[in-house]
Motif scaffolding. Structure first.
Motif, short mmCIF file in Angstrom:
data_model
loop_
_atom_site.label_atom_id
_atom_site.label_comp_id
_atom_site.label_asym_id
_atom_site.label_seq_id
_atom_site.Cartn_x
_atom_site.Cartn_y
_atom_site.Cartn_z
N THR B 12 12.10 -1.03 -25.09
CA THR B 12 12.66 -0.58 -23.82
C THR B 12 13.93 -1.38 -23.56
N SER B 14 17.68 -1.49 -21.08
CA SER B 14 18.39 -1.00 -19.91
C SER B 14 19.67 -0.29 -20.34
N GLU B 15 20.03 0.74 -19.60
CA GLU B 15 21.26 1.45 -19.90
C GLU B 15 22.44 0.49 -19.82
N TRP B 83 21.67 6.67 -21.60
CA TRP B 83 20.34 7.25 -21.34
C TRP B 83 19.98 8.28 -22.41
N LYS B 113 15.96 2.41 -19.65
CA LYS B 113 15.79 2.26 -18.19
C LYS B 113 17.14 2.44 -17.50
#
Lengths: 117, 114
Positions: B12, B14-15, B83, B113
């Motif tokens: 995972t 983050s953008e 994304w 995310k």
């Protein structure tokens, strides 16, 4: 790059039936490959289909269960016979990039998602 | 026989953050190495490939990968994730001696995310 069309894109099948998946390529290719992708898993090669000869199956896959036809240089079919829920998978057709030489680079169709109830 | 290991099942990020996906292979000679991406409900698309020469290869969508023979690795990187990069990524190894059959790793699913 080769454009590969697969039919059906998805299907829901009953246990014990058989389904044939078609793979059409927009150019002539020597080798076509069929892969299986079980839910949440990676790709596993089922067999290599060459025009004019019997398909070559990988360990764990047999012709009676997965008969393959390769009538010409642009088309192939894979049949999933006597299906059980364990056959629920995405089946992908792929071809080698003829311009990439002997490197094994493959183009893939969008796959056929089979669900067996 | 060749084999491929992708140690990370899920990542995972983050953008806008950087992304690195690990790939280790096993093969006796210099292999052909590939990274493919599979978006939900789609087939596989080739991101990049290594055959020979420069060990840092550039691919589509801003991805790059570095072949490190000493570590038997071919890690994929992207400096800033979008994304739309949320997908499953597969490393694959091909070998002429094995009939050019591709062997795929188990895949790494990337979640982005906002």
């Amino acid at each position: 790059s080769a454009v590969i069309s697969q039919k059906p894109s998805r299907d829901i099948c009953q246990r014990g039936t058989s389904l044939t998946i078609q793979c059409q390529v927009d150019s002539q290719v020597t080798m076509m490959f069929w892969y299986r992708q079980q839910p949440g898993q990676s790709l596993t090669l089922i067999a290599t289909a060459n025009q004019g000869s019997e398909a070559t199956y990988e360990s764990g896959f047999v012709i009676d269960k997965f008969p393959i036809s390769r009538p010409n240089l642009t088309f192939s079919t894979l049949t999933v016979s006597n299906m059980s829920p364990e056959d629920s998978s995405i089946y992908l057709c792929s071809v080698e990039d003829a311009l990439a030489g002997d490197t094994g680079e493959l183009f893939f169709g969008e796959g056929s998602r089979l669900t067996v109830l | 026989a060749q084999s491929v290991t992708q140690p990370d099942i899920h990542i995972t990020v983050s953008e806008g953050a950087s992304l690195e996906l690990r790939c280790n292979y096993s093969y006796g000679a210099t292999p052909y190495l590939f990274w493919y991406v599979q978006s939900p409900g789609q087939g596989l698309q080739l991101l990049l490939k290594y055959f020979s020469g420069d060990t840092l290869v550039q691919g589509i969508k801003g991805f790059e990968a570095e072949f490190k023979r000493s570590q038997s690795s071919f890690n994929l990187r992207k400096p800033s994730v979008h994304w739309s990069d949320a997908a499953e990524y597969f490393c694959a190894v091909g070998a002429w001696a094995a009939g050019n059959k591709l062997t795929f790793g188990g895949g790494t699913r990337v979640l982005v995310k906002p």
